[in-house]
Design a protein around this motif. Structure first.
Motif, PDB file in Angstrom:
ATOM      1  N   ASN A  84      19.052   2.183   4.236  1.00 17.70           N
ATOM      2  CA  ASN A  84      18.793   2.357   3.028  1.00 17.70           C
ATOM      3  C   ASN A  84      17.921   1.660   2.444  1.00 17.70           C
ATOM      4  N   PRO A  85      16.516   2.104   2.086  1.00 24.72           N
ATOM      5  CA  PRO A  85      15.906   1.180   1.216  1.00 24.72           C
ATOM      6  C   PRO A  85      16.129   0.538   0.014  1.00 24.72           C
ATOM      7  N   VAL A  86      15.566  -0.591  -0.389  1.00 22.41           N
ATOM      8  CA  VAL A  86      15.850  -1.209  -1.555  1.00 22.41           C
ATOM      9  C   VAL A  86      15.399  -0.165  -2.822  1.00 22.41           C
ATOM     10  N   GLN A  87      16.214  -0.099  -3.902  1.00 23.08           N
ATOM     11  CA  GLN A  87      15.786   0.727  -4.905  1.00 23.08           C
ATOM     12  C   GLN A  87      14.866   0.189  -6.031  1.00 23.08           C
ATOM     13  N   PRO A  88      13.805   0.953  -6.441  1.00 26.84           N
ATOM     14  CA  PRO A  88      12.637   0.511  -7.122  1.00 26.84           C
ATOM     15  C   PRO A  88      13.322   0.091  -8.662  1.00 26.84           C
ATOM     16  N   GLY A  89      12.428  -0.667  -9.400  1.00 25.75           N
ATOM     17  CA  GLY A  89      12.849  -1.281 -10.793  1.00 25.75           C
ATOM     18  C   GLY A  89      11.566  -1.608 -11.327  1.00 25.75           C
ATOM     19  N   GLY A  90      11.456  -1.755 -12.798  1.00 24.30           N
ATOM     20  CA  GLY A  90      10.484  -2.185 -13.554  1.00 24.30           C
ATOM     21  C   GLY A  90       9.422  -1.359 -13.534  1.00 24.30           C
ATOM     22  N   THR A  91       8.085  -1.837 -13.226  1.00 22.20           N
ATOM     23  CA  THR A  91       7.068  -1.028 -13.308  1.00 22.20           C
ATOM     24  C   THR A  91       6.594  -0.369 -11.921  1.00 22.20           C
ATOM     25  N   VAL A  92       7.601  -0.593 -10.864  1.00 24.10           N
ATOM     26  CA  VAL A  92       7.334  -0.127  -9.678  1.00 24.10           C
ATOM     27  C   VAL A  92       8.337   1.092  -9.461  1.00 24.10           C
ATOM     28  N   VAL A  93       7.783   2.132  -9.186  1.00 21.93           N
ATOM     29  CA  VAL A  93       8.590   3.372  -8.940  1.00 21.93           C
ATOM     30  C   VAL A  93       8.324   3.889  -7.418  1.00 21.93           C
ATOM     31  N   LYS A  94       9.321   4.647  -7.001  1.00 23.83           N
ATOM     32  CA  LYS A  94       9.600   5.211  -5.801  1.00 23.83           C
ATOM     33  C   LYS A  94       8.467   6.181  -5.661  1.00 23.83           C
ATOM     34  N   ASP A  95       7.398   6.272  -4.833  1.00 24.49           N
ATOM     35  CA  ASP A  95       6.640   7.441  -4.321  1.00 24.49           C
ATOM     36  C   ASP A  95       7.553   8.436  -3.594  1.00 24.49           C
ATOM     37  N   GLU A  96       7.824   9.448  -4.155  1.00 26.02           N
ATOM     38  CA  GLU A  96       8.577  10.730  -3.502  1.00 26.02           C
ATOM     39  C   GLU A  96       7.912  10.876  -1.977  1.00 26.02           C
ATOM     40  N   ALA A  97       6.602  11.217  -2.108  1.00 24.58           N
ATOM     41  CA  ALA A  97       5.705  11.731  -1.008  1.00 24.58           C
ATOM     42  C   ALA A  97       5.640  10.796   0.161  1.00 24.58           C
ATOM     43  N   THR A  98       5.738   9.521  -0.231  1.00 22.51           N
ATOM     44  CA  THR A  98       5.553   8.554   0.969  1.00 22.51           C
ATOM     45  C   THR A  98       6.865   7.664   1.225  1.00 22.51           C
ATOM     46  N   GLY A  99       7.932   7.631   0.280  1.00 19.78           N
ATOM     47  CA  GLY A  99       8.968   6.692   0.422  1.00 19.78           C
ATOM     48  C   GLY A  99       8.675   5.232   0.079  1.00 19.78           C
ATOM     49  N   PHE A 100       7.423   4.960  -0.291  1.00 23.71           N
ATOM     50  CA  PHE A 100       7.342   3.561  -0.609  1.00 23.71           C
ATOM     51  C   PHE A 100       7.129   3.285  -2.014  1.00 23.71           C
ATOM     52  N   LEU A 101       7.355   2.035  -2.390  1.00 22.95           N
ATOM     53  CA  LEU A 101       7.180   1.693  -3.773  1.00 22.95           C
ATOM     54  C   LEU A 101       5.920   1.656  -4.304  1.00 22.95           C
ATOM     55  N   LEU A 102       5.511   2.169  -5.365  1.00 19.52           N
ATOM     56  CA  LEU A 102       4.132   2.357  -5.909  1.00 19.52           C
ATOM     57  C   LEU A 102       4.249   1.495  -7.097  1.00 19.52           C
ATOM     58  N   ASP A 103       3.350   0.276  -7.068  1.00 20.50           N
ATOM     59  CA  ASP A 103       3.208  -0.374  -8.348  1.00 20.50           C
ATOM     60  C   ASP A 103       2.038   0.331  -9.217  1.00 20.50           C
ATOM     61  N   GLN A 104       2.480   0.856 -10.303  1.00 21.30           N
ATOM     62  CA  GLN A 104       1.845   1.692 -11.189  1.00 21.30           C
ATOM     63  C   GLN A 104       0.500   0.970 -11.721  1.00 21.30           C
ATOM     64  N   ALA A 105       0.813  -0.357 -11.976  1.00 23.04           N
ATOM     65  CA  ALA A 105      -0.640  -1.126 -12.454  1.00 23.04           C
ATOM     66  C   ALA A 105      -1.489  -1.371 -11.668  1.00 23.04           C
ATOM     67  N   THR A 106      -1.353  -1.700 -10.287  1.00 24.05           N
ATOM     68  CA  THR A 106      -2.411  -2.143  -9.075  1.00 24.05           C
ATOM     69  C   THR A 106      -2.410  -0.884  -8.254  1.00 24.05           C
ATOM     70  N   GLY A 107      -1.718   0.149  -8.370  1.00 26.68           N
ATOM     71  CA  GLY A 107      -1.773   1.441  -7.314  1.00 26.68           C
ATOM     72  C   GLY A 107      -1.637   0.970  -5.827  1.00 26.68           C
ATOM     73  N   GLN A 108      -0.881  -0.223  -5.536  1.00 22.79           N
ATOM     74  CA  GLN A 108      -0.723  -0.509  -4.236  1.00 22.79           C
ATOM     75  C   GLN A 108       0.825  -0.058  -3.879  1.00 22.79           C
TER      76      GLN A 108
END
Length: 166
Positions: A84-108
């Motif tokens: 299981n991957p690490v859960q997102p937190g703070g300004t970082v949200v999990k992108d459901e389409a890719t499963g990666f964590l998306l930093d909403q501030a930088t877009g990375q």
């Protein structure tokens, strides 16, 4: 010296050698019960059988250890794929389409287990050494062959057949 004298001297010499042999080694009947070459042949056959058994046993143990190492690598591959991957937190949200964590501030996109920046098109992250990592399982991947390599043991696995590649 005449021929008869020479014959007598040779006969006496042979007789003395026989007497010395009988005195040192016992009577003739007990000294040579079986031909000595038969004993050598049996000894050679037994020695050859022992060497063959030793080679066979060594080969069996080495093969057993190699199979165990390969099975551990395949088990580690399957466990890493199911982790299981690490859960997102703070300004970082999990992108459901890719499963990666998306930093909403930088877009990375970031791999939740390693923290490496991920290319969303391929899903691969690049470690500091420049190797591609499949972010789903944390193993190195060779994009040319599609083979995965365990970063801890260095064993390469073909994910299609689940066999170890030399």
């Amino acid at each position: 010296m005449s021929e008869t004298d020479r014959t007598l001297i040779d006969t006496t010499r042979a007789h003395r050698e026989r007497m010395l042999g009988a005195l040192a080694h016992g009577p003739q009947a007990t000294r040579r019960t079986v031909n000595t070459n038969v004993g050598r042949l049996l000894g050679s056959v037994i020695l050859g059988a022992v060497i063959c058994c030793a080679c066979l046993g060594t080969s069996f143990v080495v093969n057993l250890l190699e199979d165990r190492k390969q099975q551990e690598a395949i088990s580690a591959f399957q466990a890493a794929a199911a982790a299981n991957p690490v859960q997102p937190g703070g300004t970082v949200v999990k992108d459901e389409a890719t499963g990666f964590l998306l930093d909403q501030a930088t877009g990375q996109y970031t791999d939740p287990r390693t923290g490496f920046v991920v290319d969303p098109a391929t899903g691969y992250a690049t470690d500091p050494a420049g190797k591609l990592i499949d972010t789903r399982i944390g193993w190195y991947i060779d994009p040319a062959t599609g083979y995965y390599t365990n970063p801890t043991s260095g064993i390469t696995v073909d994910p299609q057949t689940l066999t170890v590649v030399e």
